[in-house]
Design a protein around this motif. Structure first.
Motif, short mmCIF file in Angstrom:
data_model
loop_
_atom_site.label_atom_id
_atom_site.label_comp_id
_atom_site.label_asym_id
_atom_site.label_seq_id
_atom_site.Cartn_x
_atom_site.Cartn_y
_atom_site.Cartn_z
N ASP A 1 7.47 -0.62 -0.06
CA ASP A 1 6.80 0.56 0.45
C ASP A 1 7.37 1.79 -0.26
N PRO A 2 6.50 2.68 -0.77
CA PRO A 2 6.99 3.86 -1.48
C PRO A 2 7.89 4.77 -0.62
N ASP A 3 7.82 4.63 0.69
CA ASP A 3 8.66 5.44 1.58
C ASP A 3 10.02 4.83 1.84
N LEU A 4 10.31 3.71 1.21
CA LEU A 4 11.62 3.07 1.39
C LEU A 4 12.72 4.03 0.95
N SER A 5 13.86 3.97 1.60
CA SER A 5 14.96 4.89 1.27
C SER A 5 15.47 4.63 -0.15
N VAL A 6 16.09 5.65 -0.71
CA VAL A 6 16.66 5.55 -2.06
C VAL A 6 17.69 4.41 -2.10
N THR A 7 18.48 4.26 -1.06
CA THR A 7 19.48 3.19 -0.99
C THR A 7 18.82 1.82 -1.03
N GLN B 1 17.42 1.07 -4.44
CA GLN B 1 18.51 0.69 -5.34
C GLN B 1 18.92 -0.77 -5.10
N THR B 2 18.93 -1.20 -3.84
CA THR B 2 19.24 -2.60 -3.51
C THR B 2 18.26 -3.53 -4.22
N LEU B 3 16.99 -3.17 -4.22
CA LEU B 3 15.97 -3.99 -4.88
C LEU B 3 16.10 -3.90 -6.40
N THR B 4 16.33 -2.69 -6.91
CA THR B 4 16.49 -2.47 -8.34
C THR B 4 17.63 -3.34 -8.90
N LEU C 1 1.49 -2.06 1.94
CA LEU C 1 2.06 -3.41 2.11
C LEU C 1 2.09 -3.83 3.57
N PRO C 2 2.05 -5.14 3.83
CA PRO C 2 2.13 -5.63 5.20
C PRO C 2 3.53 -5.54 5.80
N SER C 3 4.55 -5.29 4.97
CA SER C 3 5.92 -5.11 5.43
C SER C 3 6.63 -4.21 4.42
N ALA C 4 7.86 -3.80 4.72
CA ALA C 4 8.58 -2.86 3.86
C ALA C 4 8.80 -3.40 2.45
N VAL C 5 9.06 -4.72 2.35
CA VAL C 5 9.32 -5.37 1.08
C VAL C 5 8.56 -6.69 1.07
N LEU D 1 7.00 -13.86 0.49
CA LEU D 1 7.92 -13.63 1.60
C LEU D 1 7.85 -12.15 1.96
N GLN D 2 7.49 -11.87 3.22
CA GLN D 2 7.43 -10.50 3.72
C GLN D 2 8.73 -10.20 4.46
N LEU D 3 9.32 -9.05 4.15
CA LEU D 3 10.61 -8.68 4.72
C LEU D 3 10.58 -7.26 5.27
N ASP D 4 11.34 -7.03 6.34
CA ASP D 4 11.45 -5.70 6.92
C ASP D 4 12.59 -4.90 6.31
N GLU D 5 13.55 -5.59 5.68
CA GLU D 5 14.74 -4.93 5.14
C GLU D 5 14.98 -5.35 3.69
N ALA D 6 15.38 -4.40 2.86
CA ALA D 6 15.67 -4.68 1.45
C ALA D 6 16.88 -5.59 1.28
N ASP D 7 17.80 -5.54 2.24
CA ASP D 7 19.02 -6.35 2.11
C ASP D 7 18.95 -7.67 2.89
#
Length: 170
Positions: free
Chosen positions: A74-80, A83-86, A103-107, A116-122
């Motif tokens: 999601d483009p509104d995901l935090s910078v942190t 970076q976790t995904l990057t 997107l249907p979920s944040a990631v 795999l749909q995820l709510d958290e980058a980590d």
């Protein structure tokens, strides 16, 4: 449990991809999944890497055909979190990271025929997903390149296609 009674990654959806033919560059494909997890695509692929803007689905799907995992967020995901995904992409890896609206979920991590749909980058399942599906032998073209092709964003590709169309008219 994933199909066949084998232990799998909790939450992974699988899809049967029956048509993975090439379409003309510029043609839009109506995918069965969002984001796409395989299907028809352009004859060239998106270079694996990290993109700060959306990429063309028809290019990224070709990369999936080669064994890439496309991580959209999601483009509104935090910078942190971005970076976790990057950090999941390293030189030579078969990973594409890019934002995507709606997107249907944040990631969402998508490989060929898997998602795999995820709510958290980590979420630790993301690492498991990459270990299982990045450069999977169960793709139409395992081992094919994930570099040496297109490294432009969707906006840049669409602008180039528009310029090409204008040039042909003149």
């Amino acid at each position: 449990m994933a199909g066949g009674g084998e232990p799998g990654i909790d939450g992974v959806e699988t899809f049967e991809i029956l048509d993975y033919s090439h379409v003309d560059i510029g043609e839009k494909v109506d995918y069965d999944q969002f984001p796409p997890a395989g299907g028809q695509h352009y004859p060239t692929w998106q270079n694996c890497g990290v993109y700060a803007a959306p990429v063309m689905p028809e290019l990224a799907v070709h990369s999936q055909e080669h064994g890439a995992v496309w991580i959209t967020y999601d483009p509104d995901l935090s910078v942190t979190d971005v970076q976790t995904l990057t950090d999941l992409h390293t030189p030579g890896s078969y990973v594409i990271v890019s934002p995507m609206e709606g997107l249907p979920s944040a990631v969402v991590a998508s490989g060929w025929g898997v998602q795999l749909q995820l709510d958290e980058a980590d979420d630790p399942r993301l690492g498991e997903f990459l270990r299982e599906y990045e450069q999977s032998p169960n793709v139409p073209e395992p081992g094919a390149a994930c570099s040496g092709a297109v490294d432009q964003t969707q906006e840049e590709v669409e602008a180039a296609l528009s310029d090409e169309t204008d040039a042909r008219r003149n």
